[in-house]
Design a protein around this motif. Structure first.
Motif, short mmCIF file in Angstrom:
data_model
loop_
_atom_site.label_atom_id
_atom_site.label_comp_id
_atom_site.label_asym_id
_atom_site.label_seq_id
_atom_site.Cartn_x
_atom_site.Cartn_y
_atom_site.Cartn_z
N GLY A 272 -51.94 -35.22 24.02
CA GLY A 272 -51.63 -33.79 24.04
C GLY A 272 -52.86 -32.96 24.44
O GLY A 272 -52.72 -31.90 25.08
N GLY B 45 -54.40 -38.04 21.33
CA GLY B 45 -55.20 -37.35 22.34
C GLY B 45 -54.46 -37.04 23.63
O GLY B 45 -54.95 -36.28 24.46
N LYS C 145 -43.47 -30.54 22.98
CA LYS C 145 -43.78 -31.93 23.33
C LYS C 145 -42.91 -32.90 22.52
O LYS C 145 -42.27 -32.51 21.57
CB LYS C 145 -45.25 -32.21 23.02
CG LYS C 145 -46.21 -31.45 23.90
CD LYS C 145 -47.66 -31.76 23.58
CE LYS C 145 -48.14 -31.06 22.33
NZ LYS C 145 -49.61 -31.05 22.19
N GLY C 146 -42.94 -34.15 22.93
CA GLY C 146 -42.21 -35.19 22.21
C GLY C 146 -41.59 -36.15 23.20
O GLY C 146 -41.96 -36.16 24.38
N1 LIG Z 1 -41.79 -41.05 22.37
C1 LIG Z 1 -42.40 -40.41 23.36
N2 LIG Z 1 -42.03 -40.61 24.65
C2 LIG Z 1 -42.66 -39.96 25.65
N3 LIG Z 1 -43.67 -39.08 25.47
C3 LIG Z 1 -44.08 -38.83 24.22
C4 LIG Z 1 -43.46 -39.47 23.10
N4 LIG Z 1 -44.07 -39.02 21.98
C5 LIG Z 1 -45.03 -38.15 22.39
N5 LIG Z 1 -45.03 -38.03 23.74
C6 LIG Z 1 -45.92 -37.19 24.55
O1 LIG Z 1 -47.26 -37.56 24.24
C7 LIG Z 1 -48.08 -36.42 24.10
C8 LIG Z 1 -48.60 -36.37 22.66
O2 LIG Z 1 -49.14 -35.14 22.36
P1 LIG Z 1 -49.53 -34.69 20.89
O3 LIG Z 1 -48.42 -34.95 19.96
O4 LIG Z 1 -50.07 -33.33 20.98
O5 LIG Z 1 -50.70 -35.74 20.54
P2 LIG Z 1 -52.24 -35.46 20.24
O6 LIG Z 1 -52.29 -34.31 19.29
O7 LIG Z 1 -52.72 -36.74 19.61
O8 LIG Z 1 -52.90 -35.18 21.53
C9 LIG Z 1 -47.22 -35.24 24.49
O9 LIG Z 1 -47.35 -34.98 25.88
C10 LIG Z 1 -45.81 -35.72 24.19
O10 LIG Z 1 -44.83 -35.08 24.95
#
Ligand SMILES: Nc1ncnc2c1ncn2[C@@H]1O[C@H](COP(=O)(O)OP(=O)(O)O)[C@@H](O)[C@H]1O
Ligand SMILES: NC(=O)C1=CN([C@@H]2O[C@H](COP(=O)(O)OP(=O)(O)OC[C@H]3O[C@@H](n4cnc5c(N)ncnc54)[C@H](O)[C@@H]3O)[C@@H](O)[C@H]2O)[C@@H](O)CC1
Ligand SMILES: [K+]
Length: 494
Positions: free
Chosen positions: A430, A428, A399-400
């Motif tokens: 994710g 959340g 992810k990211g």
């Molecule tokens: N800069 C960004 N641009 C687009 N999507 C993002 C970005 N940063 C995080 N994401 C997406 O947001 C979601 C965050 O998930 P995660 O890091 O597991 O957060 P959490 O643990 O709080 O649920 C993932 O689907 C990730 O790909």
């Protein structure tokens, strides 16, 4: 399907094609496509001011030929040569013949020696074409190029990158030093991985492909488009019932994190499975929000049959978490492991699994599993996702800002998700993704397909929730989950 190829593959395909074509034919095709894109950006070519930043290779050659075409249509074109003795001879002759002006700002002379006339031409241009380096580039921009790129970026010109923004790594998207930030990029023959993966992708702007006839074969990277995802999404048949559609189990949550399982269940309920089971300590919170969930508070294996498990969101690292994790690891149904489950299980136990396994780490979790730094993972996502999949023998969704999906073994192209918005970087989000992907796993999709379809829908749902093109507004993870049915319809209806 949008496909991308590494430099080595592109070069081999170009060589095969050039053997069959007259000299300069490929560059002519590239330059024609480039000039067309430049003309569209300018809207009115006649009387416009165009400045070319020209390096020592064929990327500069494309740029000079396109500049010549624009000059023939009445643009005032000036070319700034960064390696005056090595600029593409044919391109330079064409530009001069079309009435273009040639200036020099040699890299060798250094930043302090850039002539005022050059800076003025860059600053006052309507459009700057970045022909500093293309697929032959190594490392970031050198000082003179970096300074001129900055002048353009801070001034009024629109910036059009030729093949790729100079300074980004074509194969990986790594940015090592300064790189051009383009409003638009015209790439030739095929997409390059670095155009689709951050941090390179951030530099690309609007991306357009100009076909030049190369046939590079199997891609190194691919991005599913609507139709590809639509073909994956399960649709219940007339004879379906909730069990035949697939049941997904969510083993998540702890007294410390009771919200994560609610979000995972919210995503799962909208992911195509006919029913969602929840096993864990947050059963009350889950049923308060989703009375349709089948809940139990014992071990996951005692909750009833499922076709896939999701383990991890908000699980914590206490005894109950460990027991739930051991329990699902012992099952032979497809398993999605997220968040705490990844660190609790550790590499050896993940590798030991034989049933289909999908891991959904963010960069921090991936870094821990790889024994690397988070910053390294974010700088070189493609390497990281491949390495994780290979080392752990599982499908990995990293992810990211760019989401990548890799199967172990390196035989199938890595997938890059084409949807999303930076508003998705919210707590959340994710958890919603893990529920959604788990649900798709339970409907029978293999991990790679479930992960790709889930990431696509999740990013699209976030865009729908955040709203509006370049703008948008803050959203919650719950908003993302609620927007999934709309995203699903968009995909199915094209
Ligand atoms: N800069 C960004 N641009 C687009 N999507 C993002 C970005 N940063 C995080 N994401 C997406 O947001 C979601 C965050 O998930 P995660 O890091 O597991 O957060 P959490 O643990 O709080 O649920 C993932 O689907 C990730 O790909
Ligand atoms: N090969 C082909 O058939 C085609 C190539 N085309 C163009 O050709 C480009 C590739 O051309 P080249 O192989 O000549 O390579 P480039 O033009 O990308 O750059 C190579 C030159 O840049 C120098 N260089 C490398 N890194 C640098 C840096 N960080 N700063 C400054 N200079 C640097 C190198 O010393 C080398 O001389 C493609 O990107 C594309 O634009 C197109 O014309 C289409 C057809
Ligand atoms: K370039």
């Amino acid at each position: 399907m949008r496909t991308a190829h590494r430099v080595e593959t592109v070069r081999a395909a170009e060589t095969r094609l050039m053997d069959r074509l007259p000299d300069g034919a490929l560059m002519a095709r590239a330059a024609t496509g480039l000039a067309t894109a430049a003309a569209e950006l300018l809207r009115r070519v006649y009387g416009s001011r165009v400045c070319l930043l020209v390096g020592s290779g064929d990327n500069g050659g494309d740029t000079l030929h396109a500049g010549a075409a624009l000059a023939r249509r009445g643009a005032g074109v000036s070319a700034v040569l960064l390696s005056p003795g090595r600029a593409h001879a044919g391109g330079l002759a064409a530009l001069r013949a079309a009435g273009g002006l040639v200036l020099e700002a040699p890299e060798a002379a250094g930043e302090s020696e850039v002539p005022g006339e050059v800076t003025r031409r860059v600053r006052e241009a309507d459009l700057v074409l970045d022909g500093i380096v293309g697929i032959g580039g190594k490392g970031g921009l050198r000082p003179v190029a970096a300074r001129l790129a900055r002048t353009a970026y801070e001034g009024r010109p629109a910036i059009l990158a030729v093949d790729l923004p100079s300074g980004i790594d074509a194969d990986s998207g790594e940015v090592n030093g300064d790189a051009v930030r383009a409003d638009a990029t015209v790439t030739f023959g095929t997409y390059k991985p670095g155009l689709l993966i951050d941090p390179g992708r951030e530099h690309v702007g609007a991306l357009r492909l100009v076909p030049i006839g190369i046939e590079p074969g199997a891609p190194d990277l691919e991005a599913l488009q609507y139709a590809d995802v639509a073909a994956l999404l399960p649709v219940p048949g007339v004879e379906s019932d909730k069990y035949r559609r697939g049941v997904v189990g969510i083993a998540a949550g702890s007294t410390r994190y009771p919200g994560a399982p609610v979000l995972a269940v919210t995503g799962a309920l909208r992911g195509g499975a006919g029913a969602v089971r929840y096993a864990g300590s947050a059963a009350d919170a889950v049923t308060a929000r989703h009375p349709e969930t089948l809940v139990s508070s014992g071990l996951p294996s005692e909750a009833g049959r499922v076709q896939a498990w999701v383990v991890g969101p908000g699980l914590g690292d206490g005894d109950e978490a460990r027991a739930a994790l051991d329990d699902v690891l012992a099952t032979d149904v497809p398993l999605l492991m997220d968040a705490d489950a990844l660190s609790l299980a550790g590499p050896d136990r993940i590798r030991a699994r034989t049933a289909p396994t999908l891991l959904t780490p963010h960069a921090g979790e991936a870094a821990r599993l790889l024994g690397a730094d988070r910053a390294d993972v974010e700088a070189r996502r493609l390497d990281a996702v491949r390495a994780l999949a290979d080392r752990l023998g599982a499908t990995v969704l990293l992810k990211g800002s760019t989401t990548l999906i890799a199967d172990p073994g390196g035989t199938s192209p890595v997938r890059v998700n084409a949807t999303g918005t930076s508003w998705l970087a919210t707590a959340g989000a994710g958890d919603v993704l893990s529920g959604l992907a788990g649900s798709l796993l339970a409907t029978g999709l293999p991990p790679r397909e479930a992960a790709s379809a889930a990431a696509h829908l999740h990013g699209l749902a976030a865009r729908r929730a955040a709203g509006g093109g370049r703008g948008g507004a803050p959203i919650t993870a719950y908003d993302v989950a609620e927007a999934i049915p709309g995203a699903w319809r968009d995909v199915r209806e094209g």
